[in-house]
Design a protein around this motif. Sequence first.
Motif, PDB file in Angstrom:
ATOM      1  N   ASN A 195     107.171  -4.582 -35.879  1.00  0.00           N
ATOM      2  CA  ASN A 195     107.306  -4.741 -34.483  1.00  0.00           C
ATOM      3  C   ASN A 195     106.216  -4.153 -33.621  1.00  0.00           C
ATOM      4  O   ASN A 195     105.235  -3.476 -34.471  1.00  0.00           O
ATOM      5  CB  ASN A 195     108.577  -4.313 -34.230  1.00  0.00           C
ATOM      6  N   TYR A 196     106.154  -4.263 -32.576  1.00  0.00           N
ATOM      7  CA  TYR A 196     104.994  -3.602 -31.692  1.00  0.00           C
ATOM      8  C   TYR A 196     105.453  -2.227 -31.114  1.00  0.00           C
ATOM      9  O   TYR A 196     106.692  -2.241 -30.847  1.00  0.00           O
ATOM     10  CB  TYR A 196     104.798  -4.423 -30.475  1.00  0.00           C
ATOM     11  N   ARG A 197     104.589  -1.237 -31.253  1.00  0.00           N
ATOM     12  CA  ARG A 197     104.986  -0.024 -30.746  1.00  0.00           C
ATOM     13  C   ARG A 197     103.590   0.665 -30.196  1.00  0.00           C
ATOM     14  O   ARG A 197     102.708   0.029 -30.295  1.00  0.00           O
ATOM     15  CB  ARG A 197     105.145   0.877 -32.000  1.00  0.00           C
ATOM     16  N   LEU A 198     103.937   1.806 -29.366  1.00  0.00           N
ATOM     17  CA  LEU A 198     103.123   2.269 -29.006  1.00  0.00           C
ATOM     18  C   LEU A 198     102.440   3.371 -29.754  1.00  0.00           C
ATOM     19  O   LEU A 198     103.420   3.952 -30.206  1.00  0.00           O
ATOM     20  CB  LEU A 198     103.349   3.060 -27.310  1.00  0.00           C
ATOM     21  N   LEU A 199     101.190   3.657 -29.728  1.00  0.00           N
ATOM     22  CA  LEU A 199     100.659   4.787 -30.837  1.00  0.00           C
ATOM     23  C   LEU A 199      99.740   5.731 -30.045  1.00  0.00           C
ATOM     24  O   LEU A 199      98.775   5.139 -29.351  1.00  0.00           O
ATOM     25  CB  LEU A 199      99.807   4.158 -32.021  1.00  0.00           C
ATOM     26  N   ASP A 200     100.191   6.982 -30.163  1.00  0.00           N
ATOM     27  CA  ASP A 200      99.252   7.882 -29.363  1.00  0.00           C
ATOM     28  C   ASP A 200      98.011   8.078 -30.190  1.00  0.00           C
ATOM     29  O   ASP A 200      97.992   8.464 -31.357  1.00  0.00           O
ATOM     30  CB  ASP A 200     100.056   9.046 -29.547  1.00  0.00           C
ATOM     31  N   ARG A 201      97.014   7.760 -29.535  1.00  0.00           N
ATOM     32  CA  ARG A 201      95.318   7.976 -30.121  1.00  0.00           C
ATOM     33  C   ARG A 201      94.653   8.770 -29.177  1.00  0.00           C
ATOM     34  O   ARG A 201      93.341   8.668 -28.979  1.00  0.00           O
ATOM     35  CB  ARG A 201      94.848   6.783 -30.428  1.00  0.00           C
ATOM     36  N   SER A 202      95.296   9.765 -28.481  1.00  0.00           N
ATOM     37  CA  SER A 202      94.558  10.669 -27.623  1.00  0.00           C
ATOM     38  C   SER A 202      93.377  11.468 -28.486  1.00  0.00           C
ATOM     39  O   SER A 202      92.400  11.659 -27.502  1.00  0.00           O
ATOM     40  CB  SER A 202      95.480  11.692 -27.107  1.00  0.00           C
ATOM     41  N   LEU A 208     106.039 -10.811 -23.774  1.00  0.00           N
ATOM     42  CA  LEU A 208     107.581 -10.499 -23.731  1.00  0.00           C
ATOM     43  C   LEU A 208     108.236  -9.674 -25.012  1.00  0.00           C
ATOM     44  O   LEU A 208     108.851  -8.873 -24.656  1.00  0.00           O
ATOM     45  CB  LEU A 208     108.282 -11.800 -23.321  1.00  0.00           C
ATOM     46  N   ARG A 209     107.766 -10.092 -26.037  1.00  0.00           N
ATOM     47  CA  ARG A 209     108.141  -9.510 -27.282  1.00  0.00           C
ATOM     48  C   ARG A 209     107.587  -8.140 -27.473  1.00  0.00           C
ATOM     49  O   ARG A 209     108.392  -7.039 -27.749  1.00  0.00           O
ATOM     50  CB  ARG A 209     107.705 -10.279 -28.550  1.00  0.00           C
ATOM     51  N   ILE A 210     106.356  -7.907 -26.887  1.00  0.00           N
ATOM     52  CA  ILE A 210     105.920  -6.664 -26.996  1.00  0.00           C
ATOM     53  C   ILE A 210     106.536  -5.628 -26.002  1.00  0.00           C
ATOM     54  O   ILE A 210     106.986  -4.430 -26.282  1.00  0.00           O
ATOM     55  CB  ILE A 210     104.198  -6.337 -26.384  1.00  0.00           C
ATOM     56  N   MET A 211     107.021  -5.935 -24.712  1.00  0.00           N
ATOM     57  CA  MET A 211     107.628  -5.466 -23.856  1.00  0.00           C
ATOM     58  C   MET A 211     109.186  -4.957 -24.475  1.00  0.00           C
ATOM     59  O   MET A 211     109.487  -3.951 -24.436  1.00  0.00           O
ATOM     60  CB  MET A 211     107.707  -6.180 -22.446  1.00  0.00           C
ATOM     61  N   ASN A 212     109.690  -5.767 -25.064  1.00  0.00           N
ATOM     62  CA  ASN A 212     111.116  -5.604 -25.609  1.00  0.00           C
ATOM     63  C   ASN A 212     110.936  -4.525 -26.824  1.00  0.00           C
ATOM     64  O   ASN A 212     111.856  -3.909 -26.969  1.00  0.00           O
ATOM     65  CB  ASN A 212     111.732  -6.808 -25.961  1.00  0.00           C
ATOM     66  N   ASP A 213     109.892  -4.700 -27.650  1.00  0.00           N
ATOM     67  CA  ASP A 213     109.645  -3.824 -28.941  1.00  0.00           C
ATOM     68  C   ASP A 213     109.393  -2.553 -28.531  1.00  0.00           C
ATOM     69  O   ASP A 213     109.951  -1.488 -29.092  1.00  0.00           O
ATOM     70  CB  ASP A 213     108.553  -4.396 -29.884  1.00  0.00           C
ATOM     71  N   ILE A 214     108.640  -2.154 -27.400  1.00  0.00           N
ATOM     72  CA  ILE A 214     108.274  -0.884 -26.933  1.00  0.00           C
ATOM     73  C   ILE A 214     109.181  -0.028 -26.210  1.00  0.00           C
ATOM     74  O   ILE A 214     109.206   1.132 -26.240  1.00  0.00           O
ATOM     75  CB  ILE A 214     106.768  -0.783 -26.555  1.00  0.00           C
ATOM     76  N   GLU A 215     109.952  -0.821 -25.332  1.00  0.00           N
ATOM     77  CA  GLU A 215     110.784  -0.190 -24.221  1.00  0.00           C
ATOM     78  C   GLU A 215     111.868   0.665 -25.245  1.00  0.00           C
ATOM     79  O   GLU A 215     112.771   0.304 -25.903  1.00  0.00           O
ATOM     80  CB  GLU A 215     111.490  -1.029 -23.501  1.00  0.00           C
ATOM     81  N   GLY A 216     111.930   1.675 -24.473  1.00  0.00           N
ATOM     82  CA  GLY A 216     113.064   2.745 -25.042  1.00  0.00           C
ATOM     83  C   GLY A 216     112.705   3.512 -26.396  1.00  0.00           C
ATOM     84  O   GLY A 216     113.474   4.230 -26.997  1.00  0.00           O
TER      85      GLY A 216
END
Length: 91
Positions: A3-10, A53-61
């Motif tokens: 799935n799509y997720r957010l990854l911290d690459r600070s 839209l899929r990205i938004m659904n995958d990462i929300e929450g």
Amino acid sequence: MWNYRLLDRSHLNGGEPWVEIVEVFYRNDGKPSGFNEPFFNGETPHEVATILLRIMNDIEGKPVLKLSDFNLKPEDDKKVLSHAYDITAAR
């Protein structure tokens, strides 16, 4: 599964906040096993919108993933941030 997720690459941005949307792949036990560099494209504008839209659904929450979720350290991440498209630099 993936799935799509957010990854911290600070760590690539001098410790300043930086998150990316990436495709994350999972082992059978549900733990992340790998990720791709961020990108998406499609054959039509509708297909691109569907992906967004899929990205938004995958990462929300869901929490932002860390490199440690993949048993990686910042020095293992070979990506280099480019600020070539920094719109603030043009001002």
